[in-house]
Design an enzyme around this catalytic site. Structure first.
Site, PDB file in Angstrom:
ATOM      1  N   GLU A  71       0.829  -1.211   0.000  1.00 36.96           N
ATOM      2  CA  GLU A  71       0.000   0.000   0.000  1.00 36.96           C
ATOM      3  C   GLU A  71       0.858   1.253   0.000  1.00 36.96           C
ATOM      4  OE1 GLU A  71      -3.111   0.748  -0.464  1.00 36.96           O
ATOM      5  OE2 GLU A  71      -3.596  -1.344  -0.822  1.00 36.96           O
ATOM      6  N   TYR A  97      -7.530   6.571   3.408  1.00 39.72           N
ATOM      7  CA  TYR A  97      -7.549   5.563   2.338  1.00 39.72           C
ATOM      8  C   TYR A  97      -6.734   4.328   2.741  1.00 39.72           C
ATOM      9  CZ  TYR A  97      -6.294   2.897  -1.655  1.00 39.72           C
ATOM     10  OH  TYR A  97      -6.081   1.828  -2.483  1.00 39.72           O
ATOM     11  N   ASP A 137      -9.625   6.385  -3.128  1.00 39.04           N
ATOM     12  CA  ASP A 137      -8.465   7.008  -3.767  1.00 39.04           C
ATOM     13  C   ASP A 137      -8.961   7.653  -5.066  1.00 39.04           C
ATOM     14  OD1 ASP A 137      -8.898   4.961  -5.534  1.00 39.04           O
ATOM     15  OD2 ASP A 137      -6.798   4.327  -5.650  1.00 39.04           O
TER      16      ASP A 137
END
Ligand code: SF4
Length: 330
Positions: A32, A115, A133
């Protein structure tokens, strides 16, 4: 609609290396963080090297920041590496070395925004939620036929479409990842493939006939110009080998903690020009001048390193371009 999204995701999602069914929280975290502002091909190429050197959170927490920055070299946006290192230390210090499961707790960790917290909780721990996002915002804007929806509006529209009310456990942990994938591969900015889209029955933008009107384009601010001068100083050590003056940047600014030649707003006095190039950041366009200088700036706190050791430092692209000119000074 959630079943249709799941069917589509299982059938059509790209076979990325981290989609192998393992729910490894640390690896999901690294993916991520790496994926923020980095192309997927680059993430695929660099992930194995990062995990080989820092295979778990404890190893990352125990490492020096300089080493983390060195492994991160070339990926840009170095604040991500600094935050990931700080996060690892915070998890070891405050959470017994295990990432917390809930998005609220994740969001209190360094470098984790809404997010990433939602995406990480979903992918690593199966906590359902909608992570917004840029890709998901586009999907949401088109579903709502809204030119500029807030993240909250996007989240509640997608939640209503996929769950009916609040996100709930059970089927649904895949949703965060599936929506990002849908935005990246089907609901693309210029040519959404609506006939293939599992959300088509609930999409007002597609029903209107031209979903590319949503969201309305955001006004970009032009990058500001910035002129910088590298003072490239090469000397000889006692054995006659070339040594280079290297400065570690202060702990603030885009290149905090990284190493490079001293960069200043002014060129060195009586210096020889070596190169000039343009270096682009998201918000700056740098007119970079590299000079052969006879001594570092008076305010610089430099180390002298052998030219061969420069490759092992945490450096930004602009530094590597300057250091590549060391050979030209001999
Ligand atoms: S139907 Fe078309 S516009 Fe609507 S979400 Fe799907 S791809 Fe995007």
């Amino acid at each position: 609609m959630r079943d249709a999204l799941q069917d589509w995701f299982e059938r059509a999602a790209r076979p990325l290396p981290w989609r192998d069914g393992r729910r490894d929280a640390y690896r999901t975290l690294v993916v991520e963080v790496l994926s923020q502002q980095t192309r997927i091909a680059t993430v695929e190429a660099r992930l194995p090297g990062f995990l080989a050197r820092f295979p778990d959170l404890a190893t990352l927490a125990a490492a020096d920041l300089d080493e983390v920055l060195a492994v991160w070299s070339g990926l840009g946006y170095y604040r991500r590496a600094r935050a990931l290192h700080a996060l690892a230390r915070a998890v070891v210090a405050d959470h017994g070395g295990r990432l917390p499961r809930e998005p609220d707790a994740l969001q209190r960790l360094p470098g984790i925004g809404p997010y990433t917290a939602t995406a990480l909780a979903a992918q690593a721990f199966g906590v359902p939620g909608v992570a917004v996002d840029g890709n998901v915002r586009r999907v949401g804007a088109r579903l709502l036929a809204a030119p500029d929806p807030s993240d909250r509006e996007v989240r509640s529209a997608l939640t209503a479409l996929l769950w009916g009310d609040e996100p709930h456990d059970g089927q649904g942990a895949f949703v965060a990842e599936a929506l990002v994938e849908l935005g990246a591969t089907v609901c693309t900015p210029r040519a959404p493939a609506c006939p293939e889209c599992p959300l088509r029955p609930g999409c007002r933008g597609a029903a209107d006939g031209d979903p590319t009107r949503y969201p309305a384009p955001r006004r970009r601010t032009a990058p500001r110009p910035w002129t910088l001068h590298a003072w490239l100083v090469v000397d000889r050590d006692a054995d006659g080998g070339a040594v280079v003056a290297v400065e570690r940047r202060a702990d603030r600014g885009p290149w905090a903690g990284l190493h490079g030649p001293p960069w200043r707003d002014e060129p060195p006095p009586d210096a020889e020009p070596l190169a000039r190039f343009v270096h682009r950041l998201s918000h700056r366009t740098i007119d970079a001048h590299v000079w052969r200088a006879s001594a570092p700036p008076e305010d610089a706190d430099v180390r002298w390193l052998a030219a061969a050791d420069l490759a092992g430092l945490g450096t930004a692209e602009i530094d590597r371009r300057a250091f590549a000119l060391v050979a030209a000074t001999r």
